[in-house]
Write an enzyme that holds these catalytic residues in place. Structure first.
Site, short mmCIF file in Angstrom:
data_model
loop_
_atom_site.label_atom_id
_atom_site.label_comp_id
_atom_site.label_asym_id
_atom_site.label_seq_id
_atom_site.Cartn_x
_atom_site.Cartn_y
_atom_site.Cartn_z
N CYS A 129 16.28 -37.17 59.73
CA CYS A 129 14.92 -37.22 59.98
C CYS A 129 14.93 -37.07 61.29
O CYS A 129 14.67 -37.93 62.22
CB CYS A 129 14.66 -38.98 59.53
SG CYS A 129 14.84 -39.43 57.98
N GLY A 160 12.49 -33.80 67.11
CA GLY A 160 13.63 -33.22 67.27
C GLY A 160 14.37 -33.57 68.63
O GLY A 160 15.24 -32.67 68.77
N GLY A 161 14.10 -34.57 69.30
CA GLY A 161 14.59 -34.89 70.54
C GLY A 161 16.24 -34.93 70.42
O GLY A 161 17.00 -34.27 71.27
N CYS A 179 14.51 -47.38 66.30
CA CYS A 179 13.92 -47.95 67.53
C CYS A 179 13.21 -49.26 67.28
O CYS A 179 12.09 -49.48 67.57
CB CYS A 179 12.77 -46.74 67.86
SG CYS A 179 11.71 -46.59 66.76
#
Length: 433
Positions: free
Chosen positions: A264, A268-269, A386
């Site tokens: 997921c 794209g970090g 997060c």
């Protein structure tokens, strides 16, 4: 303030998009700032400050308005309610605008939006509040949940949940951290430029820079107007990413030529960080559910100009036979309640609720029960969210270890805002035996 009315109209548009139409605040704000790039820096700063502040403090603002208005907030028309909220934010939290100007501009805006008949109401409520701001009666401190909720504008159910796992002092520390001014955290793409060189570049562009001492590619920046205006951003020298999110790649610690799947990945970090750590070797497959999200990843790949990574449209809940035992490292940074990033995405606290949170716990389990099959024996699976919610974090990690005994939980950590220099974030690392 240049063309003040225009600024306040834009603020009204953004706030209505978020509170009435359900749009995400960071997206609504970014769209407006991108469409109005000709506004000068002070106007853009004013729009950002009032928009973010009004959303951030909304529970307290409504509490104040309800004390001085005969018509309660939830009975007002959305446009009027929004005009009054943002005006009360300016009255209470911004010294730069005189009270009389705040009231006059709000009245003008109500007229402009076709509510001439309510100009007297708006004027009366705001003048009453501006005279009585020092006399607001806040909840009694002994009613812990109510008091914390109003003072820090956090829904009561979230505070109740956190108080089950942390003491009052710790919860208050987190709430303070969410409201504190924080610099933007960025990650230097070390395969392109050294962190010191990037810091020099940024300083030349007028940006304030501080190096992070826990992650060797991280910097804190502030004082810039707009990311897209920075040459160093456009040329792909850095990515905006929180410290806690960088820790995922640090924990993964990829070796040359490893195959990595991020199930997921948007925007794209973490995938880009891993690709950067592989220094052009190995391969990262960054997957997400929708073409829109995959395009976000592709845009970032293109900007950074890195070629050991590809973006793929793939539903993480659907088993992909071709990936069976293919990954040396699997990143499962899964959809979650997001209550660790309220400092950046303020409005999530109003959009989330206990039922949706419960559904997310099950979605996370559903995805884990599919994607664990892609990990090679001896390979790693990193599960992250997060949020600060035990059911999504420690309890799901324990559930996974119990369901799939071939995986061993090597370590886990809950990052907390106000304690760690980061968002609220959770990581668990498993190894397939």
């Amino acid at each position: 303030m240049g063309n003040t009315v225009n600024d306040r109209e834009l603020i009204l548009e953004i706030l209505l998009a978020v509170t009435r139409d359900g749009e995400y605040s960071h997206i609504a704000l970014r769209n407006v700032l991108e469409n109005y790039q000709y506004l000068d820096k002070s106007e853009r700063a004013f729009i950002t400050r009032v928009t973010e502040g009004t959303l951030e403090r909304m529970i307290e603002l409504d509490y104040i308005i309800n004390q001085f208005s005969k018509t309660k907030v939830n009975k007002m028309k959305p446009v009027i309610r929004t005009i009054i909220r943002s005006a009360v934010y300016q009255l209470k939290y911004m010294d730069s605008v005189p009270d009389s100007a705040v009231c006059n501009e709000a009245v003008k805006l109500a007229g402009k939006r076709g509510f001439s008949g309510l100009k007297g109401f708006v004027n009366g409520v705001l003048r009453n509040i501006s005279r009585n701001l020092d006399n607001v009666k806040y909840p009694d401190k002994s009613d812990t949940v109510k008091w914390l909720s109003v003072i820090y504008s956090m829904p009561e159910w979230i505070i109740t949940e956190w108080l089950k796992n942390y003491d009052r002092e710790m919860v208050e520390k987190m709430l303070q951290a969410f409201l504190a001014e924080r610099p933007t955290t960025i990650r230097c793409n070390l395969s392109q430029i050294s962190r010191e060189k990037l810091a020099e570049e940024l300083k030349k562009e007028g940006v304030k820079v501080r190096l992070c001492d826990t992650v060797d590619s991280a910097l804190f920046i502030s004082g810039y107007d707009y990311l897209g205006a920075l040459e160093s951003f456009r040329t792909g020298h850095f990515q905006v990413q929180d410290i806690s999110s960088m820790e995922v790649a640090e924990w993964a610690d990829p070796k040359e030529d490893e195959y990595i799947i991020d199930v997921c990945a948007a925007p794209g970090g973490k995938s880009l960080h891993l690709a950067d750590k592989l220094a052009g070797k190995g391969h990262v497959e960054a997957r997400d559910l929708t073409p829109y999200k995959v395009d976000l990843i592709r845009d970032n790949i293109a900007r950074i100009g890195i070629d050991n990574i590809e973006a793929v449209c793939q539903d993480a809940t659907v088993y992909d036979e071709a990936s069976e035992k293919k990954a040396d490292i699997l990143i499962a940074d899964l959809p979650c309640s997001g209550l660790g990033v309220l400092g950046k995405k303020t409005d999530l606290k109003y959009k989330m609720n206990p039922d949706t949170q419960e559904e997310l716990v099950h979605l996370q389990r559903e995805i884990l029960s599919v994607v664990h099959r892609y990990v090679k024996s001896g390979g790693k699976l990193l599960y992250s969210t997060c949020t600060i919610h035990r059911a999504e974090n420690q309890e799901n990690a324990a559930w996974f270890a119990e369901q799939y005994p071939e995986f061993e939980l090597v370590r886990e950590r809950q990052f907390l805002p106000g304690v760690d220099d980061s968002d609220g974030f959770y990581i668990a690392e498993f190894v397939r035996k």
